[in-house]
Design an enzyme around this catalytic site. Structure first.
Site, mmCIF file in Angstrom:
data_model
loop_
_atom_site.group_PDB
_atom_site.id
_atom_site.type_symbol
_atom_site.label_atom_id
_atom_site.label_comp_id
_atom_site.label_asym_id
_atom_site.label_seq_id
_atom_site.Cartn_x
_atom_site.Cartn_y
_atom_site.Cartn_z
ATOM 1 N N LYS A 97 -10.588 -1.499 10.130
ATOM 2 C CA LYS A 97 -10.671 -2.664 9.246
ATOM 3 C C LYS A 97 -11.016 -3.926 10.031
ATOM 4 C CE LYS A 97 -7.213 -0.776 6.054
ATOM 5 N NZ LYS A 97 -7.971 -0.403 4.869
ATOM 6 N N GLN A 113 -4.118 -5.659 6.827
ATOM 7 C CA GLN A 113 -5.028 -6.662 6.263
ATOM 8 C C GLN A 113 -4.853 -8.034 6.918
ATOM 9 O OE1 GLN A 113 -7.422 -5.810 4.325
ATOM 10 N NE2 GLN A 113 -6.751 -3.832 3.542
ATOM 11 N N CYS A 123 -4.563 2.304 -3.825
ATOM 12 C CA CYS A 123 -3.353 2.858 -3.188
ATOM 13 C C CYS A 123 -2.179 1.914 -3.361
ATOM 14 C CB CYS A 123 -3.571 3.154 -1.708
ATOM 15 S SG CYS A 123 -4.831 4.371 -1.435
ATOM 16 N N ASP A 165 3.407 -4.420 8.049
ATOM 17 C CA ASP A 165 2.143 -3.708 7.895
ATOM 18 C C ASP A 165 1.032 -4.756 7.988
ATOM 19 O OD1 ASP A 165 -0.218 -2.706 6.916
ATOM 20 O OD2 ASP A 165 0.672 -1.731 5.161
ATOM 21 N N HIS A 175 0.874 -1.177 0.000
ATOM 22 C CA HIS A 175 0.000 0.000 0.000
ATOM 23 C C HIS A 175 0.919 1.238 0.000
ATOM 24 C CE1 HIS A 175 -2.790 2.946 1.849
ATOM 25 N NE2 HIS A 175 -3.753 2.172 1.391
HETATM 26 N N1 7TS Z 1 -1.658 -0.942 4.643
HETATM 27 C C1 7TS Z 1 -2.527 -1.765 4.027
HETATM 28 C C2 7TS Z 1 -2.081 -3.151 3.660
HETATM 29 C C3 7TS Z 1 -3.820 -1.329 3.770
HETATM 30 O O1 7TS Z 1 -4.685 -2.161 3.182
HETATM 31 C C4 7TS Z 1 -4.198 -0.015 4.136
HETATM 32 C C5 7TS Z 1 -5.551 0.543 3.809
HETATM 33 C C6 7TS Z 1 -3.263 0.781 4.801
HETATM 34 C C7 7TS Z 1 -2.001 0.286 5.021
HETATM 35 C C8 7TS Z 1 -3.602 2.149 5.299
HETATM 36 O O2 7TS Z 1 -4.480 2.057 6.355
HETATM 37 P P1 7TS Z 1 -5.139 3.369 6.996
HETATM 38 O O3 7TS Z 1 -6.140 2.831 7.949
HETATM 39 O O4 7TS Z 1 -4.047 4.134 7.625
HETATM 40 O O5 7TS Z 1 -5.764 4.108 5.840
HETATM 41 N N2 7TS Z 1 -6.147 -0.064 2.695
HETATM 42 C C9 7TS Z 1 -7.221 0.407 2.009
HETATM 43 C C10 7TS Z 1 -7.762 -0.283 0.937
HETATM 44 O O6 7TS Z 1 -7.327 -1.342 0.506
HETATM 45 N N3 7TS Z 1 -8.805 0.420 0.449
HETATM 46 O O7 7TS Z 1 -8.969 1.511 1.200
HETATM 47 C C11 7TS Z 1 -7.987 1.520 2.180
#
Ligand code: 7TS
Length: 415
Positions: A232, A209, A372, A206, A128
């Protein structure tokens, strides 16, 4: 949640008010965008209402009753997260805004003092943007080099490239996703961690997911930094967690300066607070951290192995049905041993936004775009993909609704 022997989705579905929504000409909502954010059960919604109705107060300061209750509830969430991740020291749990902020914290507060010209930071092609851009900024600023681990045709990391990078003896940090948000590929993080440790490189995972979808035992993993987001995993937006080793956190400079992160402030100097407060400057997201507890309770009651098994069942079912849809190209491992509940796909020559628009008319919410992950899109030689992602409340009937809509797309475009 009722305790029955029926499948997970039927046990928990009625806890999610939004899943009763009808959208687009009275179609039942089929929510398959869980990798972006999950829906919230009534237990979490009630917790936030209860907080604002009965307890609202700032924390760690005043001695009055509400302040005491809020502080206790906030710290109780920290203890709950500690247990959920199987770590031993709650001082290693830092509350942040989300995965993005957690990674930026490490890039700034650890990276600026530990990465220099001549050093290497390694990331991967399926990250990401939040696990790429902070490392680009760091390496550009310090004169260090950024290297990638490529993916193979199954969307899996070519770990021999990690060996090659580590063999230079210059790698300071390896930053890798536990599970890809686009391909669903599950990284062999134990293998990556062992390699990094043997080479003396630090390792950041990270887990945005992963933590929502499988049992993650940080003591067992033995990495250096681990990041994830509450939204999430049934929790509220605006809350995330950085776990890091105490020895590292203690040596790191603060990320932001302000209230709560200090011990004493004088005109020209400041001493910093103990962990974890040194990294939690200002009024934190008190309400959302507190109601994150209800999300952890919910998942704990289900059991993370049951969450994972439900997603395996759904993903197998979906992959099998999708493989029969004309003109559909599916990316990633296509093997549930190595894949979470995320499936990315495209129809040849049909723009993903057109696909998503057609299925949305039937009430089916999928994501289209680059997710992203533009480095990965470049690798796949596409501008965008469609993505369906599942969670505990997803049913096989919902996957059928997706498949019917995809068949409609194939017909519309005469594939
Ligand atoms: N890393 C991964 C693997 C992610 O899927 C996401 C968000 C982030 C980091 C960032 O997370 P945040 O909570 O700081 O925004 N992924 C997604 C997605 O797949 N669609 O919208 C957000």
């Amino acid at each position: 949640m009722q305790s029955t022997t029926s499948s997970l989705d039927t046990q928990c579905r009625s806890d999610f008010p939004v899943l009763e929504r009808r959208v687009r000409d009275d179609k039942a909502l089929v929510y398959l965008d869980n990798a972006a954010t999950t829906q919230k059960p009534i237990q979490v919604i009630d917790a936030i209402t209860d907080y604002y109705k009965n307890h609202n107060s700032n924390i760690h300061r005043a001695v009055h009753a509400l302040a005491e209750e809020s502080t206790e509830a906030f710290e109780a969430t920290r203890d709950k997260v500690t247990k959920f991740l199987n770590v031993t020291n709650s001082k290693e749990i830092i509350f942040v805004k989300g995965t993005t902020e957690a990674i930026n914290l490490v890039a700034y507060a650890w990276g600026r003092d530990n990465v220099q010209k001549g050093d290497i930071v390694v990331t991967t092609e399926y990250e990401h943007h939040s696990n790429i851009v902070p490392w680009q900024i760091l390496t550009q600023e310090t004169g260090a080099e950024l290297k990638y681990i490529d993916i193979d045709e199954n969307g899996e990391l070519m770990l021999e490239q990690l060996d090659e990078h580590l063999a230079t003896g210059k790698v300071k940090l390896v930053a890798v996703s536990h599970v890809s948000n686009v391909l669903g590929t599950i990284t062999d993080v134990k293998e990556v961690i062992t390699k990094c440790k043997n080479a003396g490189a630090k390792i950041l995972i990270d887990g945005a997911q992963a933590v929502p979808h499988m049992k993650v035992d940080i003591s067992d993993l033995d990495c250096d930094f681990y990041a994830f987001s509450a939204h999430k995993m049934l929790g509220p937006t605006g809350v995330g967690v950085l776990w890091a080793r105490k020895e590292l956190l203690e040596k790191m400079r603060p990320f932001q300066g302000g209230g709560d992160m200090i011990r004493e402030v004088h005109k020209f100097e400041t001493t910093y607070n103990d962990l974890p407060y040194k990294f939690e400057a200002g009024t934190p997201n008190v309400a959302d951290v507190i109601c994150f507890s209800a999300a952890i309770d919910y998942l704990t009651k289900i059991g993370m192995n049951n969450v994972r098994n439900h997603e395996i069942e759904l993903t197998e079912y979906a992959l099998e049905k999708m493989s029969k849809v004309k003109g559909l190209v599916i990316y990633g491992p296509k093997d549930t041993e190595k894949q979470g509940g995320v499936i990315s796909f495209n129809f040849k020559d049909v723009h993903p936004h057109d696909v998503a628009t057609i299925v949305d008319k039937n009430g089916v919410a999928i994501r289209s775009g680059h997710h992203c992950a533009q480095v990965l899109m470049e690798k796949l030689e596409v501008a965008a993909t469609n993505r369906a992602s599942f969670y505990i409340y997803t049913t096989k009937q919902e996957i059928d609704a997706l498949i019917n809509s995809l068949e409609e797309v194939a017909k519309v475009f005469k594939l």
